[in-house]
Design a protein around this motif. Structure first.
Motif, PDB file in Angstrom:
ATOM      1  N   LEU A  52     -52.444   8.710  -2.737  1.00 44.49           N
ATOM      2  CA  LEU A  52     -53.642   8.963  -3.547  1.00 44.49           C
ATOM      3  C   LEU A  52     -53.789   7.999  -4.715  1.00 44.49           C
ATOM      4  O   LEU A  52     -54.808   7.999  -5.402  1.00 44.49           O
ATOM      5  CB  LEU A  52     -53.630  10.403  -4.066  1.00 44.49           C
ATOM      6  N   GLY A  53     -52.736   7.211  -4.975  1.00 43.73           N
ATOM      7  CA  GLY A  53     -52.789   6.264  -6.085  1.00 43.73           C
ATOM      8  C   GLY A  53     -52.800   6.944  -7.438  1.00 43.73           C
ATOM      9  O   GLY A  53     -53.479   6.484  -8.363  1.00 43.73           O
ATOM     10  N   VAL A  54     -52.046   8.058  -7.560  1.00 44.12           N
ATOM     11  CA  VAL A  54     -51.968   8.779  -8.830  1.00 44.12           C
ATOM     12  C   VAL A  54     -50.514   8.883  -9.279  1.00 44.12           C
ATOM     13  O   VAL A  54     -49.591   8.741  -8.474  1.00 44.12           O
ATOM     14  CB  VAL A  54     -52.580  10.202  -8.740  1.00 44.12           C
ATOM     15  N   ASP A  55     -50.344   9.133 -10.547  1.00 42.72           N
ATOM     16  CA  ASP A  55     -49.021   9.327 -11.122  1.00 42.72           C
ATOM     17  C   ASP A  55     -48.380  10.583 -10.541  1.00 42.72           C
ATOM     18  O   ASP A  55     -49.040  11.619 -10.419  1.00 42.72           O
ATOM     19  CB  ASP A  55     -49.170   9.449 -12.649  1.00 42.72           C
ATOM     20  N   GLU A  56     -47.112  10.506 -10.189  1.00 49.49           N
ATOM     21  CA  GLU A  56     -46.429  11.654  -9.594  1.00 49.49           C
ATOM     22  C   GLU A  56     -46.380  12.848 -10.548  1.00 49.49           C
ATOM     23  O   GLU A  56     -46.474  13.999 -10.118  1.00 49.49           O
ATOM     24  CB  GLU A  56     -45.011  11.264  -9.167  1.00 49.49           C
ATOM     25  N   GLY A  57     -46.268  12.605 -11.839  1.00 51.92           N
ATOM     26  CA  GLY A  57     -46.263  13.686 -12.828  1.00 51.92           C
ATOM     27  C   GLY A  57     -47.582  14.442 -12.840  1.00 51.92           C
ATOM     28  O   GLY A  57     -47.611  15.675 -12.889  1.00 51.92           O
ATOM     29  N   LEU A  58     -48.685  13.699 -12.782  1.00 53.98           N
ATOM     30  CA  LEU A  58     -50.002  14.327 -12.738  1.00 53.98           C
ATOM     31  C   LEU A  58     -50.150  15.136 -11.457  1.00 53.98           C
ATOM     32  O   LEU A  58     -50.621  16.275 -11.482  1.00 53.98           O
ATOM     33  CB  LEU A  58     -51.114  13.280 -12.828  1.00 53.98           C
ATOM     34  N   LEU A  59     -49.738  14.567 -10.343  1.00 56.17           N
ATOM     35  CA  LEU A  59     -49.815  15.285  -9.072  1.00 56.17           C
ATOM     36  C   LEU A  59     -48.972  16.557  -9.129  1.00 56.17           C
ATOM     37  O   LEU A  59     -49.403  17.616  -8.673  1.00 56.17           O
ATOM     38  CB  LEU A  59     -49.347  14.403  -7.917  1.00 56.17           C
ATOM     39  N   SER A  60     -47.813  16.469  -9.724  1.00 57.67           N
ATOM     40  CA  SER A  60     -46.938  17.643  -9.858  1.00 57.67           C
ATOM     41  C   SER A  60     -47.634  18.753 -10.635  1.00 57.67           C
ATOM     42  O   SER A  60     -47.609  19.919 -10.239  1.00 57.67           O
ATOM     43  CB  SER A  60     -45.641  17.239 -10.548  1.00 57.67           C
TER      44      SER A  60
END
Length: 93
Positions: A52-60
Motif C-alpha cells: 500500500l506504500g504506507v508506514d507500517e506503524g500507521l497501518l498497525s
C-alpha cells in the motif's frame, strides 16, 4: 420533490451513531480478512504496508482500530488484501 411535512429530520447524534456502526462493521470485515490471510498464507502487516506504500506503524494503528478511517482507507486496505467491499442497502426495521 418530497413533501416537507412528511420528512423526519434525523438528529445529528443518530447520524453519527449510524456512521460509527457502519465504519465498525467494515473495519471488522477487513480485520477478519487480514487475520485469515495472515494465518493461512503467512501474509504479514509489513507486506501489506509495502503493497500500500504506507508506514507500517500507521497501518498497525489502522488495523487496531486506533485511526479513524475514511472510505479511501477502507478501499485501499481491501485492495491490498485482494478483496472487494460489497455494499448492500436494506431497509431499517
Amino acid at each position: 420533490m418530497a413533501d416537507k411535512r412528511n420528512v423526519r429530520v434525523i438528529p445529528k447524534k443518530e447520524l453519527l451513531a449510524y456512521r460509527a456502526a457502519f465504519k465498525l462493521q467494515i473495519f471488522r470485515k477487513i480485520r477478519k480478512a487480514f487475520d485469515s490471510m495472515k494465518d493461512r498464507e503467512g501474509f504479514s502487516q509489513k507486506s501489506l504496508a509495502i503493497a500500500l506504500g504506507v508506514d507500517e506503524g500507521l497501518l498497525s494503528r489502522r488495523l487496531r482500530g486506533e485511526h479513524d478511517m475514511r472510505l479511501e482507507t477502507f478501499s485501499d486496505l481491501a485492495r491490498g488484501l485482494e478483496c472487494k467491499i460489497d455494499v448492500m442497502l436494506v431497509p431499517i426495521d
